[in-house]
Design a protein around this motif. Sequence first.
Motif, PDB file in Angstrom:
ATOM      1  N   TYR A  93      43.362  36.622  33.321  1.00 63.14           N
ATOM      2  CA  TYR A  93      41.938  36.782  32.992  1.00 63.14           C
ATOM      3  C   TYR A  93      41.230  37.566  34.090  1.00 63.14           C
ATOM      4  N   VAL A  94      40.267  38.372  33.671  1.00 64.30           N
ATOM      5  CA  VAL A  94      39.394  39.106  34.591  1.00 64.30           C
ATOM      6  C   VAL A  94      37.994  38.523  34.411  1.00 64.30           C
ATOM      7  N   LEU A  95      37.458  37.971  35.499  1.00 62.96           N
ATOM      8  CA  LEU A  95      36.186  37.255  35.419  1.00 62.96           C
ATOM      9  C   LEU A  95      35.089  38.086  36.061  1.00 62.96           C
ATOM     10  N   LEU A  96      34.119  38.512  35.265  1.00 66.13           N
ATOM     11  CA  LEU A  96      32.965  39.233  35.808  1.00 66.13           C
ATOM     12  C   LEU A  96      31.983  38.187  36.314  1.00 66.13           C
ATOM     13  N   ALA A  97      31.631  38.280  37.586  1.00 63.58           N
ATOM     14  CA  ALA A  97      30.743  37.277  38.181  1.00 63.58           C
ATOM     15  C   ALA A  97      29.661  38.029  38.961  1.00 63.58           C
ATOM     16  N   GLY A  98      28.650  38.486  38.224  1.00 62.12           N
ATOM     17  CA  GLY A  98      27.626  39.302  38.866  1.00 62.12           C
ATOM     18  C   GLY A  98      28.150  40.699  39.145  1.00 62.12           C
ATOM     19  N   PHE A  99      28.947  41.225  38.224  1.00 60.32           N
ATOM     20  CA  PHE A  99      29.467  42.591  38.361  1.00 60.32           C
ATOM     21  C   PHE A  99      28.499  43.502  37.622  1.00 60.32           C
ATOM     22  N   MET A 100      27.739  44.273  38.412  1.00 60.57           N
ATOM     23  CA  MET A 100      26.588  44.987  37.853  1.00 60.57           C
ATOM     24  C   MET A 100      26.940  46.410  37.422  1.00 60.57           C
ATOM     25  N   ARG A 101      27.879  46.512  36.501  1.00 59.21           N
ATOM     26  CA  ARG A 101      28.278  47.821  35.987  1.00 59.21           C
ATOM     27  C   ARG A 101      28.348  47.746  34.474  1.00 59.21           C
ATOM     28  N   GLU A 105      34.167  51.778  27.032  1.00 59.42           N
ATOM     29  CA  GLU A 105      34.893  51.184  25.908  1.00 59.42           C
ATOM     30  C   GLU A 105      36.395  51.071  26.215  1.00 59.42           C
ATOM     31  N   GLY A 106      36.956  52.103  26.843  1.00 62.07           N
ATOM     32  CA  GLY A 106      38.394  52.095  27.145  1.00 62.07           C
ATOM     33  C   GLY A 106      38.756  50.922  28.049  1.00 62.07           C
ATOM     34  N   PHE A 107      37.932  50.664  29.041  1.00 63.96           N
ATOM     35  CA  PHE A 107      38.179  49.559  29.977  1.00 63.96           C
ATOM     36  C   PHE A 107      38.115  48.225  29.224  1.00 63.96           C
ATOM     37  N   VAL A 108      37.081  48.076  28.431  1.00 65.86           N
ATOM     38  CA  VAL A 108      36.895  46.812  27.716  1.00 65.86           C
ATOM     39  C   VAL A 108      38.046  46.579  26.730  1.00 65.86           C
ATOM     40  N   GLN A 109      38.458  47.647  26.031  1.00 65.49           N
ATOM     41  CA  GLN A 109      39.560  47.492  25.069  1.00 65.49           C
ATOM     42  C   GLN A 109      40.859  47.126  25.787  1.00 65.49           C
ATOM     43  N   HIS A 110      41.068  47.739  26.951  1.00 63.35           N
ATOM     44  CA  HIS A 110      42.305  47.475  27.698  1.00 63.35           C
ATOM     45  C   HIS A 110      42.424  45.981  28.033  1.00 63.35           C
ATOM     46  N   PHE A 111      41.287  45.352  28.381  1.00 65.71           N
ATOM     47  CA  PHE A 111      41.326  43.939  28.780  1.00 65.71           C
ATOM     48  C   PHE A 111      40.844  43.010  27.648  1.00 65.71           C
ATOM     49  N   ALA A 112      40.832  43.515  26.436  1.00 65.42           N
ATOM     50  CA  ALA A 112      40.294  42.719  25.315  1.00 65.42           C
ATOM     51  C   ALA A 112      40.957  41.344  25.259  1.00 65.42           C
ATOM     52  N   GLY A 113      40.131  40.315  25.131  1.00 64.30           N
ATOM     53  CA  GLY A 113      40.639  38.942  25.061  1.00 64.30           C
ATOM     54  C   GLY A 113      40.906  38.333  26.423  1.00 64.30           C
ATOM     55  N   ARG A 114      40.780  39.149  27.480  1.00 67.87           N
ATOM     56  CA  ARG A 114      41.045  38.641  28.838  1.00 67.87           C
ATOM     57  C   ARG A 114      39.859  38.865  29.758  1.00 67.87           C
ATOM     58  N   LEU A 115      38.793  39.476  29.223  1.00 68.55           N
ATOM     59  CA  LEU A 115      37.653  39.882  30.053  1.00 68.55           C
ATOM     60  C   LEU A 115      36.466  38.973  29.727  1.00 68.55           C
ATOM     61  N   ILE A 116      35.983  38.257  30.756  1.00 63.56           N
ATOM     62  CA  ILE A 116      34.947  37.231  30.562  1.00 63.56           C
ATOM     63  C   ILE A 116      33.745  37.598  31.419  1.00 63.56           C
ATOM     64  N   ASN A 117      32.553  37.358  30.882  1.00 61.76           N
ATOM     65  CA  ASN A 117      31.319  37.652  31.633  1.00 61.76           C
ATOM     66  C   ASN A 117      30.388  36.451  31.607  1.00 61.76           C
TER      67      ASN A 117
END
Length: 234
Positions: A93-101, A105-117
Amino acid sequence: MQSKAFSLDRPCRLVILISGRGSNMQSIFKSVAAAAQRAEIVAVLSNNPDAEGLAWAQAQGLAVETLSHRTFPNRIAFDQALQARIDAHRPDYVLLAGFMRILTEGFVQHFAGRLINIHPSLLPAFPGLNTHQQALDAGVQQHGCTIHFVTPTLDHGPIIAQGLVPVLADDDAESLGQRVLAVEHEVYPQVVNWLIDGRVQLEAGRVSVSGPASRLYVDFSAASEADVPLRRQA
Ligand code: GRF
């Protein structure tokens, strides 16, 4: 985007992305430390070399990396480099914790189902910045935070859990934001525990959590009796 409940025969690998203070990262760190051997924060990455949270992470012995977006010609180039850095850590899992970016779409699709905000509002209300002021301006009586799977649309995606605080009559953006942050520090580690235990399933855009799980956390601790909602009489 699909994420099945699973069971790992090794510690769950977490990468945390921050841009600033890192208080959510700290709350996740504490709960992962308590989850003895079941998970590991394999890296903390920041796009901001001056992020306050980096020194704290380093002091805990975490692997810390920075990748300044300012050194890239455009958003896609940065996201591709960031993706490669994250992939090198083989995260579950990749956890966004105050990641201000804003992520491509390519990045999000690559980590689909593993990217949490985590977002400091009750989504879908108030995406974007200045959420506490947005809530006050709108006159809503409840506000809070949302932990969600990330989709290519900003501050949008299948909701895993929410934390709710009542808006009090004398609130300003700062007082409201402080109470929301306190709730963030309860809800995000709880969700991470469900993730590392393989209890979170995402199917057809809907999230389910196996076993007993309070997906709505409510904090009335700062409310007076007058602020507590009326109950319908039986
Ligand atoms: C939090 O309010 C989080 O919800 C938002 O940015 C803030 C980050 O705070 N995305 P911190 O860096 O975790 O202290």
